[in-house]
Design a protein around this motif. Structure first.
Motif, PDB file in Angstrom:
ATOM      1  N   SER A  22      42.800  38.918  31.933  1.00 43.10           N
ATOM      2  CA  SER A  22      42.926  40.312  32.347  1.00 43.10           C
ATOM      3  C   SER A  22      44.328  40.575  32.862  1.00 43.10           C
ATOM      4  O   SER A  22      44.982  39.678  33.405  1.00 43.10           O
ATOM      5  N   ASP A  23      44.758  41.827  32.739  1.00 49.66           N
ATOM      6  CA  ASP A  23      46.057  42.182  33.298  1.00 49.66           C
ATOM      7  C   ASP A  23      45.940  42.557  34.773  1.00 49.66           C
ATOM      8  O   ASP A  23      46.929  42.863  35.421  1.00 49.66           O
ATOM      9  N   GLY A  24      44.706  42.538  35.287  1.00 45.85           N
ATOM     10  CA  GLY A  24      44.485  42.805  36.695  1.00 45.85           C
ATOM     11  C   GLY A  24      44.605  44.272  37.064  1.00 45.85           C
ATOM     12  O   GLY A  24      44.548  44.615  38.242  1.00 45.85           O
ATOM     13  N   SER A  25      44.748  45.155  36.072  1.00 46.58           N
ATOM     14  CA  SER A  25      44.948  46.570  36.376  1.00 46.58           C
ATOM     15  C   SER A  25      43.748  47.185  37.073  1.00 46.58           C
ATOM     16  O   SER A  25      43.885  47.930  38.012  1.00 46.58           O
ATOM     17  N   ALA A  26      42.567  46.867  36.574  1.00 51.43           N
ATOM     18  CA  ALA A  26      41.348  47.400  37.203  1.00 51.43           C
ATOM     19  C   ALA A  26      40.180  46.573  36.740  1.00 51.43           C
ATOM     20  O   ALA A  26      40.109  46.184  35.579  1.00 51.43           O
ATOM     21  N   PRO A  27      39.260  46.286  37.638  1.00 52.46           N
ATOM     22  CA  PRO A  27      38.074  45.559  37.196  1.00 52.46           C
ATOM     23  C   PRO A  27      37.293  46.392  36.199  1.00 52.46           C
ATOM     24  O   PRO A  27      37.300  47.612  36.278  1.00 52.46           O
ATOM     25  N   SER A  28      36.665  45.718  35.279  1.00 55.94           N
ATOM     26  CA  SER A  28      35.891  46.408  34.264  1.00 55.94           C
ATOM     27  C   SER A  28      34.701  47.099  34.914  1.00 55.94           C
ATOM     28  O   SER A  28      33.782  46.462  35.381  1.00 55.94           O
TER      29      SER A  28
ATOM     30  N   LEU B 102      38.850  38.564  36.179  1.00 52.02           N
ATOM     31  CA  LEU B 102      39.914  37.658  35.739  1.00 52.02           C
ATOM     32  C   LEU B 102      40.077  37.638  34.228  1.00 52.02           C
ATOM     33  O   LEU B 102      41.168  37.358  33.721  1.00 52.02           O
ATOM     34  N   ILE B 103      38.990  37.903  33.513  1.00 52.55           N
ATOM     35  CA  ILE B 103      39.049  37.933  32.056  1.00 52.55           C
ATOM     36  C   ILE B 103      38.339  39.188  31.559  1.00 52.55           C
ATOM     37  O   ILE B 103      37.529  39.784  32.272  1.00 52.55           O
ATOM     38  N   VAL B 104      38.674  39.540  30.337  1.00 57.48           N
ATOM     39  CA  VAL B 104      37.979  40.634  29.660  1.00 57.48           C
ATOM     40  C   VAL B 104      37.489  40.100  28.328  1.00 57.48           C
ATOM     41  O   VAL B 104      38.129  39.246  27.700  1.00 57.48           O
ATOM     42  N   SER B 105      36.352  40.589  27.912  1.00 60.47           N
ATOM     43  CA  SER B 105      35.765  40.158  26.651  1.00 60.47           C
ATOM     44  C   SER B 105      36.072  41.196  25.587  1.00 60.47           C
ATOM     45  O   SER B 105      35.971  42.396  25.833  1.00 60.47           O
ATOM     46  N   ALA B 106      36.437  40.720  24.413  1.00 64.22           N
ATOM     47  CA  ALA B 106      36.698  41.611  23.288  1.00 64.22           C
ATOM     48  C   ALA B 106      35.712  41.306  22.175  1.00 64.22           C
ATOM     49  O   ALA B 106      36.081  41.188  21.006  1.00 64.22           O
ATOM     50  N   GLY B 107      34.451  41.143  22.554  1.00 66.35           N
ATOM     51  CA  GLY B 107      33.402  40.904  21.560  1.00 66.35           C
ATOM     52  C   GLY B 107      33.655  39.644  20.768  1.00 66.35           C
ATOM     53  O   GLY B 107      33.916  38.587  21.331  1.00 66.35           O
ATOM     54  N   ASN B 108      33.622  39.779  19.438  1.00 69.35           N
ATOM     55  CA  ASN B 108      33.799  38.619  18.560  1.00 69.35           C
ATOM     56  C   ASN B 108      35.228  38.082  18.557  1.00 69.35           C
ATOM     57  O   ASN B 108      35.472  37.000  18.036  1.00 69.35           O
ATOM     58  N   LEU B 109      36.156  38.844  19.115  1.00 73.91           N
ATOM     59  CA  LEU B 109      37.544  38.383  19.159  1.00 73.91           C
ATOM     60  C   LEU B 109      37.771  37.342  20.236  1.00 73.91           C
ATOM     61  O   LEU B 109      38.743  36.609  20.201  1.00 73.91           O
TER      62      LEU B 109
END
Length: 111
Positions: free
Chosen positions: A72-78, A60-67
Motif C-alpha cells: 500500500s502507498d499508505g494514503s488511506a486504509p481501504s 499495509l497491502i492492497v489486493s488487486a484480485g487475480n493480479l
C-alpha cells in the motif's frame, strides 16, 4: 490470566514475516504469489490468506484480485465496503467448499 510466550498461530507468523518484508519494499511493489508464500512457509492456502487478510486490514497491502497483493502507498486504509463484502463472500465460499468436501468424505451413518 493471559498466557504469553506460547507458539504464535501460523497466520500471525505469516503476517509478521511479511510485515518485515514490506518494510524493505516500495509502495506498489507486488508481494509473492499465494503459491510462492505456501512454498516459502509450508502452510496451507487458508493460513496464507488469513495472514494476508491481517495485512490488508492494517492497510499495509492492497489486493488487486487475480493480479495479486501489492504494498500500500499508505494514503488511506481501504474503506471500500464493497471490497470487504467481496472478500468475505470469497472466504465463505472457500469454507463452504471445504465443508462440503469433508461431508462427502464421511460415511453416512458411520460412527
Amino acid at each position: 490470566m493471559t498466557v504469553t510466550g506460547g507458539p504464535k498461530p501460523k497466520a500471525v507468523q505469516v503476517a509478521e514475516a511479511l510485515r518485515d518484508d514490506i518494510k524493505k519494499m516500495k509502495p506498489g511493489e507486488k508481494l509473492p504469489s499465494q503459491r510462492e508464500l505456501m512454498d516459502r512457509f509450508g502452510y496451507a492456502s487458508q493460513t496464507i490468506q488469513n495472514g494476508l487478510a491481517t495485512l490488508r486490514a492494517e492497510g499495509l497491502i492492497v489486493s488487486a484480485g487475480n493480479l495479486g497483493n501489492f504494498v500500500s502507498d499508505g494514503s488511506a486504509p481501504s474503506g471500500n465496503v464493497r471490497d470487504d463484502i467481496k472478500e468475505i463472500r470469497s472466504q465463505l465460499q472457500a469454507l463452504t467448499e471445504r465443508l462440503e468436501a469433508l461431508e462427502n468424505r464421511s460415511e453416512p451413518g458411520g460412527a
